[in-house]
Design an enzyme around this catalytic site. Sequence first.
Site, PDB file in Angstrom:
ATOM      1  N   LYS A  39       0.842  -1.201   0.000  1.00 55.21           N
ATOM      2  CA  LYS A  39       0.000   0.000   0.000  1.00 55.21           C
ATOM      3  C   LYS A  39       0.878   1.252   0.000  1.00 55.21           C
ATOM      4  CE  LYS A  39      -0.372  -0.439   5.023  1.00 55.21           C
ATOM      5  NZ  LYS A  39      -1.217  -0.947   6.127  1.00 55.21           N
ATOM      6  N   ARG A 138     -10.331  -1.052  14.874  1.00 56.05           N
ATOM      7  CA  ARG A 138     -10.174  -0.210  13.687  1.00 56.05           C
ATOM      8  C   ARG A 138     -11.138  -0.756  12.650  1.00 56.05           C
ATOM      9  NH1 ARG A 138      -4.433   0.710  10.608  1.00 56.05           N
ATOM     10  NH2 ARG A 138      -4.901  -1.362   9.804  1.00 56.05           N
ATOM     11  N   TYR A 260      15.786  30.791   7.482  1.00 62.86           N
ATOM     12  CA  TYR A 260      14.557  31.382   8.029  1.00 62.86           C
ATOM     13  C   TYR A 260      14.649  31.556   9.534  1.00 62.86           C
ATOM     14  CZ  TYR A 260      12.053  30.789   3.633  1.00 62.86           C
ATOM     15  OH  TYR A 260      11.643  30.873   2.348  1.00 62.86           O
ATOM     16  N   MET A 306      11.502  24.799   2.317  1.00 65.93           N
ATOM     17  CA  MET A 306      10.641  23.974   1.466  1.00 65.93           C
ATOM     18  C   MET A 306      11.458  23.118   0.504  1.00 65.93           C
ATOM     19  SD  MET A 306       7.605  25.038  -1.186  1.00 65.93           S
ATOM     20  CE  MET A 306       6.559  25.860   0.002  1.00 65.93           C
TER      21      MET A 306
HETATM   22  C1  PLP Z   1      -0.438  -1.860   6.821  1.00 66.25           C
HETATM   23  C2  PLP Z   1      -0.968  -3.186   7.223  1.00 66.25           C
HETATM   24  C3  PLP Z   1      -0.117  -4.302   7.313  1.00 66.25           C
HETATM   25  C4  PLP Z   1       1.387  -4.191   7.212  1.00 66.25           C
HETATM   26  O1  PLP Z   1       1.878  -3.687   8.434  1.00 66.25           O
HETATM   27  P1  PLP Z   1       3.453  -3.522   8.717  1.00 66.25           P
HETATM   28  O2  PLP Z   1       3.508  -3.093  10.136  1.00 66.25           O
HETATM   29  O3  PLP Z   1       3.934  -2.477   7.777  1.00 66.25           O
HETATM   30  O4  PLP Z   1       4.083  -4.833   8.471  1.00 66.25           O
HETATM   31  C5  PLP Z   1      -0.693  -5.544   7.548  1.00 66.25           C
HETATM   32  N1  PLP Z   1      -2.031  -5.666   7.703  1.00 66.25           N
HETATM   33  C6  PLP Z   1      -2.875  -4.609   7.663  1.00 66.25           C
HETATM   34  C7  PLP Z   1      -4.321  -4.820   7.865  1.00 66.25           C
HETATM   35  C8  PLP Z   1      -2.367  -3.340   7.427  1.00 66.25           C
HETATM   36  O5  PLP Z   1      -3.187  -2.291   7.414  1.00 66.25           O
END
Ligand code: PLP
Length: 368
Positions: A39, A138, A260, A306
């Site tokens: 992801k 969650r 800055y 930036m």
């Molecule tokens: C992001 C995620 C993972 C991977 O988690 P890591 O800590 O990066 O290994 C696995 N399962 C779910 C449901 C996630 O949201």
Amino acid sequence: MNGQARSGAVLSVDLDALAANYRTLSTMAGPGRCAAVVKADAYGLGAGPVARRLTEEGCDTFFVATLGEGLALRAMLADDVGIFVLNGIPPGAETEAVKANLVPVVNTMGAIERWRREARRQGAPLDAAVQVDSGMTRLGLSKEDVLTIAGNPDLLSGIRPVLFMSHLACADEPSSPANMAQLKAFRGLRSLFPQIPASLANSSGIFLGREYGFNLARPGAALYGINPVPGADNPMRPVVSLKARVLQVREVGEGVSVGYGHRYRATRDRRLAVISIGYADGWMRHVDLGAIHGKKCLPLAGRVSMDSITVDASGIPPDRLREGDQLDLINGRQTVDAVAAAAGTIGYEVLCGLGQRIAREYVHSHGN
Ligand SMILES: *Cc1c(COP(=O)(O)O)cnc(C)c1O
């Protein structure tokens, strides 16, 4: 080289180290299999190159967060590679998901109902991963939902549940009692659907012990070199390095103020280097870390801008540090986790934050 000339900074991704990390995690997660979570563009590393390399290592299951990520990944992978969409498929987009052979993680009774409706439209059963909440609160079905389905299996008719999964809240804290509590809760719910392959562990979960492995582990961060066991030695190989170009070198005398807010003031003669990375690239204003030149750490001189940072390069002779040189910001010594600690965050956020202005290059270190 073109991309690198156009951008001020380059993120190098060592695909051999990635592959080695996948093998390590696969071995540890065994006898179950090991998927890969890609992801957020593989945590900023580039989902296409990362997933392609992992398929060469035998990985045949990937997780993304959104439908858009799933569609993009499908275009880069073979049709038979499994792609699960963690956040599910938004209402109205089901047919598009089926066409791309994406498998939703169904988190609610409503999502199950929508996926069943799509299966009726297709006239064929559809795969889904059923996520249950085992204590993280969650995403996922509640215990009551799971009991309702167990009591009335018709509620899943039309759906082929190919994965029964849950997610750990405290896996990076091995001593937390929440881990065992979630394991027990997950086992209890899973016993109602013993025939479905099960999945619980993320990266850190794999290191909690074999009993967390089930049939499929879902690591993300550890693949990319982030330490899955904070506080202990990192068992993973570093995968990323980040370099940025020196834009200007200048000599300043005592009393000269820099950047800055004039937050830095030279107390004696200093040689400064202005480097081409800033908060627009995800180099956070809170990171109180400079760059590395050879073996030398060059401390930050003033605020992060930036598009640039300034470091104190007084320890480097002028002929050893020139305009156009590359300095390291992340490498095997100044790790992602170290940068994160300096910014008061976690390695995940550092990697995911590195912006699209930074070029990506893919390298092979070979060494195992
Ligand atoms: C992001 C995620 C993972 C991977 O988690 P890591 O800590 O990066 O290994 C696995 N399962 C779910 C449901 C996630 O949201």
